[in-house]
Design a protein around this motif. Structure first.
Motif, mmCIF file in Angstrom:
data_model
loop_
_atom_site.group_PDB
_atom_site.id
_atom_site.type_symbol
_atom_site.label_atom_id
_atom_site.label_comp_id
_atom_site.label_asym_id
_atom_site.label_seq_id
_atom_site.Cartn_x
_atom_site.Cartn_y
_atom_site.Cartn_z
ATOM 1 N N ALA A 172 -30.017 -15.471 5.019
ATOM 2 C CA ALA A 172 -28.362 -15.419 5.052
ATOM 3 C C ALA A 172 -27.683 -16.602 5.095
ATOM 4 C CB ALA A 172 -28.003 -14.219 6.156
ATOM 5 N N HIS A 202 -28.061 -18.683 1.996
ATOM 6 C CA HIS A 202 -27.415 -18.224 0.894
ATOM 7 C C HIS A 202 -25.534 -18.423 0.897
ATOM 8 C CE1 HIS A 202 -26.771 -14.444 -1.784
ATOM 9 N NE2 HIS A 202 -26.442 -15.352 -2.434
ATOM 10 N N ARG A 215 -23.446 -20.830 -1.109
ATOM 11 C CA ARG A 215 -22.169 -20.506 -1.785
ATOM 12 C C ARG A 215 -20.966 -21.689 -1.373
ATOM 13 N NH1 ARG A 215 -23.593 -15.243 -0.206
ATOM 14 N NH2 ARG A 215 -22.625 -15.625 1.750
ATOM 15 N N GLU A 251 -25.405 -14.870 -14.877
ATOM 16 C CA GLU A 251 -26.322 -13.813 -14.321
ATOM 17 C C GLU A 251 -27.819 -13.946 -14.641
ATOM 18 O OE1 GLU A 251 -25.478 -11.001 -12.734
ATOM 19 O OE2 GLU A 251 -27.317 -10.136 -12.894
ATOM 20 N N VAL A 256 -30.285 -13.759 -11.438
ATOM 21 C CA VAL A 256 -31.522 -12.805 -11.489
ATOM 22 C C VAL A 256 -32.649 -13.663 -11.523
ATOM 23 C CG1 VAL A 256 -32.824 -11.522 -13.197
ATOM 24 C CG2 VAL A 256 -30.420 -11.204 -12.956
ATOM 25 N N SER A 275 -33.113 -14.658 -7.717
ATOM 26 C CA SER A 275 -33.386 -13.489 -6.782
ATOM 27 C C SER A 275 -34.983 -13.015 -6.928
ATOM 28 C CB SER A 275 -32.787 -12.259 -7.267
ATOM 29 O OG SER A 275 -31.457 -12.195 -7.009
ATOM 30 N N VAL A 276 -35.400 -13.113 -8.361
ATOM 31 C CA VAL A 276 -36.931 -12.599 -8.771
ATOM 32 C C VAL A 276 -37.910 -13.742 -8.124
ATOM 33 C CG1 VAL A 276 -38.572 -12.418 -10.444
ATOM 34 C CG2 VAL A 276 -36.209 -11.253 -10.765
ATOM 35 N N GLU A 308 -37.838 -13.437 -4.198
ATOM 36 C CA GLU A 308 -38.615 -12.353 -3.795
ATOM 37 C C GLU A 308 -40.292 -12.524 -3.808
ATOM 38 O OE1 GLU A 308 -37.360 -9.840 -1.877
ATOM 39 O OE2 GLU A 308 -35.356 -10.447 -2.165
ATOM 40 N N VAL A 315 -31.807 -7.245 -18.974
ATOM 41 C CA VAL A 315 -33.196 -7.663 -18.063
ATOM 42 C C VAL A 315 -34.302 -7.051 -18.114
ATOM 43 C CG1 VAL A 315 -31.322 -8.762 -16.459
ATOM 44 C CG2 VAL A 315 -32.383 -6.499 -16.068
ATOM 45 N N LYS A 342 -35.576 -5.888 -4.640
ATOM 46 C CA LYS A 342 -34.204 -6.476 -4.046
ATOM 47 C C LYS A 342 -33.429 -7.200 -5.408
ATOM 48 C CE LYS A 342 -31.353 -7.868 -1.039
ATOM 49 N NZ LYS A 342 -31.306 -9.192 -0.415
ATOM 50 N N ALA A 343 -34.201 -8.047 -6.236
ATOM 51 C CA ALA A 343 -33.531 -8.506 -7.292
ATOM 52 C C ALA A 343 -33.041 -7.624 -8.241
ATOM 53 C CB ALA A 343 -34.687 -9.346 -8.007
ATOM 54 N N ARG A 390 -29.737 -6.221 -6.740
ATOM 55 C CA ARG A 390 -28.738 -7.296 -6.546
ATOM 56 C C ARG A 390 -28.067 -7.367 -7.977
ATOM 57 N NH1 ARG A 390 -28.586 -11.430 -2.537
ATOM 58 N NH2 ARG A 390 -28.010 -12.885 -4.226
ATOM 59 N N HIS A 391 -28.932 -7.285 -8.958
ATOM 60 C CA HIS A 391 -28.537 -7.391 -10.274
ATOM 61 C C HIS A 391 -27.543 -6.034 -10.628
ATOM 62 C CE1 HIS A 391 -28.464 -7.139 -14.790
ATOM 63 N NE2 HIS A 391 -29.064 -6.210 -14.654
ATOM 64 N N ARG A 395 -24.416 -6.330 -8.976
ATOM 65 C CA ARG A 395 -23.329 -7.424 -9.567
ATOM 66 C C ARG A 395 -22.837 -6.536 -10.904
ATOM 67 N NH1 ARG A 395 -27.073 -11.131 -8.340
ATOM 68 N NH2 ARG A 395 -28.202 -11.136 -10.118
ATOM 69 N N LEU A 402 -20.148 -11.020 1.779
ATOM 70 C CA LEU A 402 -21.134 -11.247 1.645
ATOM 71 C C LEU A 402 -22.079 -11.767 2.643
ATOM 72 C CD1 LEU A 402 -19.915 -13.520 -1.628
ATOM 73 C CD2 LEU A 402 -21.269 -11.225 -1.551
ATOM 74 N N ASP A 420 -25.815 -9.849 3.751
ATOM 75 C CA ASP A 420 -27.030 -10.740 3.836
ATOM 76 C C ASP A 420 -27.618 -10.321 5.339
ATOM 77 O OD1 ASP A 420 -26.408 -13.585 1.570
ATOM 78 O OD2 ASP A 420 -27.326 -11.569 1.289
#
Lengths: 229, 198
Positions: A71, A74, A78, A87, A91, A94-95, A98, B33, B39-40, B43-44, B47, B59, B63
């Motif tokens: 957290a 992140h 920002r 986007e 994406v 994130s992928v 993880e 996508v 989680k990904a 999140r997608h 948004r 935010l 988190d």
């Protein structure tokens, strides 16, 4: 106020945060706890009113008072414009985060198996499974990166500091050959290490690649830990 | 929804390996996508459907609570799927009791964090609320519901999520089965009629 990052004086979960802050040239206090009592007996109690979930690492500045390393990262991503902007990028970030976090979790469980008599047996089993599956996982990560410089696919983002650290853990907890088998990943790690601000930090006394875990961990728990496989 | 492992491993995985960077379940594929990692995916979709935080404070809250609550889930997963050693049942018992003993103080901290807000981020429903709901609901099925019932604001929160239009209908349908939470080889929560022991 000068921002303060509090964590144990080991690599653990704090290094990506430290790297990011040095990269952006932030003037912060890197408070490393060497004595458990310094935290449990004093600061954790003092900070109970400030932090929702008192824990290490914590990060406190004029805007936020927070815990949870991901957290924190992140938020700093920002704040310092090191977050994805499209986007596609978000994406991708994130992928890969993880996926690579799964390695972090697996290594952590290997380092700290349940406190039972046969914990070494459990550790050995977990270790074997981890190293057997590592080449396939690293191959997928290398393929994902492809010919890009950074994991998001465009510019440097905060996720690169996390991915760097977790992949570098593997070079210190295990034989570096596992990572070295993937030249694009080695280049990626070198690219992160060469970043202005990061380079100086990694060369300084403020950074030690080891220990990664605390003294009671089964691996990576000393400054001169030597991997066995 | 895959019921038979071979449906995934022997049939779909080959095709999916072309489409997905890290073939795995769950996967989510639409016009934009083709991704894995729950989680990904969330999140997608957060948004995409305006279910993400709208300011820095939200935010950050999202988190922080996610990371706190996911620690529960990681602990539950670890105790559900222990390495194949002789004393795995004994280790499972130990971990489960430890988790149960720590539960009240952890749920209290989450209750305090939520405070008087409706949603975990603050004023706005976000994708995080679906994750937090699911972990809290898992806890009241893997352990006696009274563990969660001791915290009325959390019960109110969980009920609030369940009453959302669309969600309410889904939860009442056959498409939703609260149990099993884990697969057949897990050490708990692995059957439709699993009953918690503490």
């Amino acid at each position: 106020m000068k921002p303060i990052l509090g964590y144990w004086a080991v690599r653990g979960r704090a290094n990506p945060i430290r790297m990011l802050l040095h990269y952006v040239g932030a003037d912060f206090e890197d408070k490393g706890y060497t004595e458990p009592n310094e935290w449990f007996g004093k600061d954790k109690i003092d900070l109970a009113a400030t932090l929702d979930f008192p824990n290490l690492p914590y990060y406190i500045d004029d805007e936020v008072k927070m815990t949870q390393s991901r957290a924190i990262l992140h938020h700093l991503g920002r704040k310092y414009k090191l977050d994805g902007s499209s986007e596609d990028e978000l994406v991708r970030m994130s992928v890969i985060y993880e996926q690579v976090i799964e390695l972090f979790v697996a290594m952590g469980q290997m380092a700290y198996p349940p406190a039972v008599e046969n914990r070494l047996e459990i550790h050995e089993k977990a270790r074997k499974e981890y190293l057997d599956s590592l080449p396939g996982k690293l191959a997928a990560i290398a393929k994902f990166l492809g010919t890009d410089d950074w994991m998001g696919g465009k510019g440097l983002t905060y996720v690169d500091f996390i991915i760097y650290d977790i992949l570098d853990f593997n070079r210190h907890l295990f034989n570096p050959k596992h990572i070295n088998a993937f030249p694009t990943l080695v280049e990626y790690l070198t690219r992160v290490e060469a970043l202005k601000g990061v380079k100086e930090y990694l060369a300084s006394d403020a950074f030690h690649p080891l220990p990664i875990y605390g003294p009671v961990a089964l691996i990576g728990n000393t400054k001169d830990y030597k991997p066995i496989d | 929804m895959y019921t038979d492992p071979s449906e995934y491993y022997d049939k779909d995985l080959r095709n999916l390996s072309e489409l997905l960077d890290f073939p795995n379940l769950p996967y989510y594929i639409d016009d934009e996508v083709k991704i894995t990692q729950s989680k990904a995916i969330l999140r997608h979709l957060g948004r995409k459907h305006n279910l993400d935080g709208s300011n820095e404070q939200e935010l950050v809250r999202m988190d922080v609570i996610y990371e706190q609550v996911i620690e529960f889930f990681v602990a539950l997963l670890s105790m559900a799927y222990l390495p194949d050693v002789e004393n795995r049942k004994e280790i499972h018992e130990k971990l489960r009791k430890q988790f149960h003993a720590a539960l009240p103080s952890k749920l209290l901290a989450i209750t305090k964090f939520l405070g008087n807000d409706e949603w975990m981020g603050g004023k706005k429903l976000t994708y995080i609320d679906f994750i937090i709901y699911d972990v809290l609901d898992a806890i009241r099925r893997l352990f006696h519901p009274e563990n969660l019932n001791a915290f009325p604001t959390l019960v109110a929160y969980v009920t609030r999520v369940e009453e959302l239009k669309g969600v309410k209908e889904y939860l009442a349908s056959d498409a939703f089965q609260p149990m099993p939470i884990f697969g057949p080889f897990a050490l708990f929560g692995n059957t439709k009629d699993y009953t918690p022991s503490e």
